[in-house]
Design a protein around this motif. Structure first.
Motif, PDB file in Angstrom:
ATOM      1  N   GLU A   1       0.822  -1.209   0.000  1.00 39.25           N
ATOM      2  CA  GLU A   1       0.000   0.000   0.000  1.00 39.25           C
ATOM      3  C   GLU A   1       0.857   1.260   0.000  1.00 39.25           C
ATOM      4  N   ASP A   2       2.046   1.180   0.594  1.00 39.43           N
ATOM      5  CA  ASP A   2       2.912   2.357   0.648  1.00 39.43           C
ATOM      6  C   ASP A   2       3.280   2.833  -0.753  1.00 39.43           C
ATOM      7  N   LYS A   3       3.419   1.898  -1.680  1.00 45.12           N
ATOM      8  CA  LYS A   3       3.704   2.282  -3.060  1.00 45.12           C
ATOM      9  C   LYS A   3       2.548   3.081  -3.643  1.00 45.12           C
ATOM     10  N   ALA A   4       1.316   2.671  -3.341  1.00 42.16           N
ATOM     11  CA  ALA A   4       0.137   3.386  -3.843  1.00 42.16           C
ATOM     12  C   ALA A   4       0.068   4.791  -3.258  1.00 42.16           C
ATOM     13  N   VAL A   5       0.391   4.916  -1.974  1.00 42.05           N
ATOM     14  CA  VAL A   5       0.387   6.238  -1.339  1.00 42.05           C
ATOM     15  C   VAL A   5       1.426   7.140  -1.988  1.00 42.05           C
ATOM     16  N   ASP A   6       2.591   6.582  -2.268  1.00 41.22           N
ATOM     17  CA  ASP A   6       3.638   7.378  -2.909  1.00 41.22           C
ATOM     18  C   ASP A   6       3.174   7.901  -4.270  1.00 41.22           C
ATOM     19  N   LEU A   7       2.460   7.080  -5.006  1.00 40.90           N
ATOM     20  CA  LEU A   7       1.945   7.509  -6.315  1.00 40.90           C
ATOM     21  C   LEU A   7       0.895   8.604  -6.152  1.00 40.90           C
ATOM     22  N   GLU A   8      -0.002   8.422  -5.187  1.00 39.86           N
ATOM     23  CA  GLU A   8      -1.029   9.434  -4.913  1.00 39.86           C
ATOM     24  C   GLU A   8      -0.378  10.756  -4.509  1.00 39.86           C
TER      25      GLU A   8
ATOM     26  N   ASP B   1      13.031  -4.488  -2.110  1.00 38.91           N
ATOM     27  CA  ASP B   1      11.817  -4.177  -2.858  1.00 38.91           C
ATOM     28  C   ASP B   1      10.701  -5.155  -2.481  1.00 38.91           C
ATOM     29  N   ILE B   2       9.509  -4.854  -2.971  1.00 38.81           N
ATOM     30  CA  ILE B   2       8.337  -5.640  -2.598  1.00 38.81           C
ATOM     31  C   ILE B   2       8.466  -7.100  -3.036  1.00 38.81           C
ATOM     32  N   ASP B   3       9.063  -7.340  -4.191  1.00 40.23           N
ATOM     33  CA  ASP B   3       9.215  -8.717  -4.673  1.00 40.23           C
ATOM     34  C   ASP B   3      10.067  -9.539  -3.724  1.00 40.23           C
ATOM     35  N   GLU B   4      11.171  -8.953  -3.255  1.00 46.25           N
ATOM     36  CA  GLU B   4      12.042  -9.651  -2.315  1.00 46.25           C
ATOM     37  C   GLU B   4      11.320  -9.883  -0.987  1.00 46.25           C
ATOM     38  N   MET B   5      10.558  -8.877  -0.560  1.00 44.54           N
ATOM     39  CA  MET B   5       9.806  -8.999   0.688  1.00 44.54           C
ATOM     40  C   MET B   5       8.778 -10.119   0.573  1.00 44.54           C
ATOM     41  N   ALA B   6       8.069 -10.152  -0.553  1.00 42.83           N
ATOM     42  CA  ALA B   6       7.077 -11.190  -0.770  1.00 42.83           C
ATOM     43  C   ALA B   6       7.698 -12.572  -0.766  1.00 42.83           C
ATOM     44  N   ALA B   7       8.876 -12.696  -1.359  1.00 37.98           N
ATOM     45  CA  ALA B   7       9.569 -13.977  -1.386  1.00 37.98           C
ATOM     46  C   ALA B   7       9.928 -14.425   0.028  1.00 37.98           C
ATOM     47  N   THR B   8      10.318 -13.473   0.877  1.00 36.74           N
ATOM     48  CA  THR B   8      10.651 -13.789   2.266  1.00 36.74           C
ATOM     49  C   THR B   8       9.405 -14.264   3.018  1.00 36.74           C
ATOM     50  N   VAL B   9       8.297 -13.588   2.792  1.00 37.87           N
ATOM     51  CA  VAL B   9       7.035 -13.951   3.456  1.00 37.87           C
ATOM     52  C   VAL B   9       6.596 -15.353   3.061  1.00 37.87           C
ATOM     53  N   GLN B  10       6.827 -15.709   1.796  1.00 37.22           N
ATOM     54  CA  GLN B  10       6.337 -17.000   1.286  1.00 37.22           C
ATOM     55  C   GLN B  10       7.256 -18.173   1.615  1.00 37.22           C
ATOM     56  N   GLU B  11       8.446 -17.892   2.136  1.00 31.38           N
ATOM     57  CA  GLU B  11       9.390 -18.972   2.451  1.00 31.38           C
ATOM     58  C   GLU B  11       8.859 -19.880   3.551  1.00 31.38           C
TER      59      GLU B  11
END
Length: 238
Positions: free
Chosen positions: A162-169, A228-238
């Motif tokens: 969501e932080d990425k969306a806020v940054d865009l807004e 980045d979000i992709d790396e974070m997501a990969a960590t969460v899914q481990e």
């Protein structure tokens, strides 16, 4: 024993009580900060100087809570010498306290801008960007705290996204306000207050993301700051 259950069971009942106390107090502080952000947004939108003053006063309580609870964390570290998941819990709470305190500071800045904008006579146009981003980051704060309370790393990841969306807004809103100032230079002083308020709200979103990162660290034992979000997501899914 699972990672999550390790945070709720310990050989020392008193230690458990101490950990539960700092968790509860930190979450209560978080609820106060969430309200501060929402109230600051409302004060700005409605040019409510009374509510803005209340937000600024409330920042003193936030600061006091941060000092008091962090002192409790220090005492636990000194007396209990926690290890593994217990140590991560105390360290995460200490870091989250810092982010919450800074959110309170940003809410106070929004309130101050509301007061100054009122003194300038307000704006000749609606500033819905403040409402939208204010509501957005308030939701991020709430979800980040819920993620901590439930040790929900999927929700923590959603907050970071969501932080990425806020940054865009935020970027879109700032460009719109710059255009507005160029078209009518008489509004520069007022528009600057809006820009500063938006900047503070965007920073609240950054701190909510930080809390989400602390939750992932707490549960997974992995440091996901500055990735980045992709790396974070990969960590969460481990």
């Amino acid at each position: 024993m699972t990672e999550k259950s390790a945070h709720s069971h310990h050989i020392s009942q008193q230690f458990n009580a101490d950990l539960d106390d700092i968790k509860t107090r930190m979450l209560e502080m978080g609820g106060l900060v969430e309200k501060q952000v929402a109230d600051a947004t409302n004060a700005f939108m409605n040019l409510d100087t009374g509510l803005a003053s209340d937000v600024k006063q409330g920042d003193n309580l936030v600061n006091s809570l941060e000092v008091a609870i962090d002192e409790e964390c220090t005492i636990i570290l000194a007396r209990r010498h926690p290890a593994a998941s217990d140590l991560r819990l105390v360290l995460s709470i200490s870091k989250i306290l810092s982010d919450l305190e800074r959110m309170g500071d940003e809410a106070s800045k929004v309130a101050e801008s509301a007061i100054r904008l009122t003194e300038l006579g307000g704006l000749p146009r609606s500033v819905l960007e403040i409402r939208h981003i204010g509501d957005h980051v308030s939701g991020m704060v709430r979800n980040a705290l819920d993620a901590f309370a439930r040790l929900d790393i999927d929700l923590a990841l959603a907050v970071a996204e969501e932080d990425k969306a806020v940054d865009l807004e935020y970027g879109t809103a700032m460009r719109s306000l710059v255009t507005y100032m160029i078209e009518d230079p008489r509004t520069i002083s007022s528009v600057l207050q809006v820009m500063w308020a938006l900047r503070s709200l965007e920073r609240v979103g950054d701190h909510a993301r930080n809390i989400a990162e602390h939750v992932i660290y707490l549960v997974k034992g992995a440091n996901v700051r500055h990735v980045d979000i992709d790396e974070m997501a990969a960590t969460v899914q481990e």
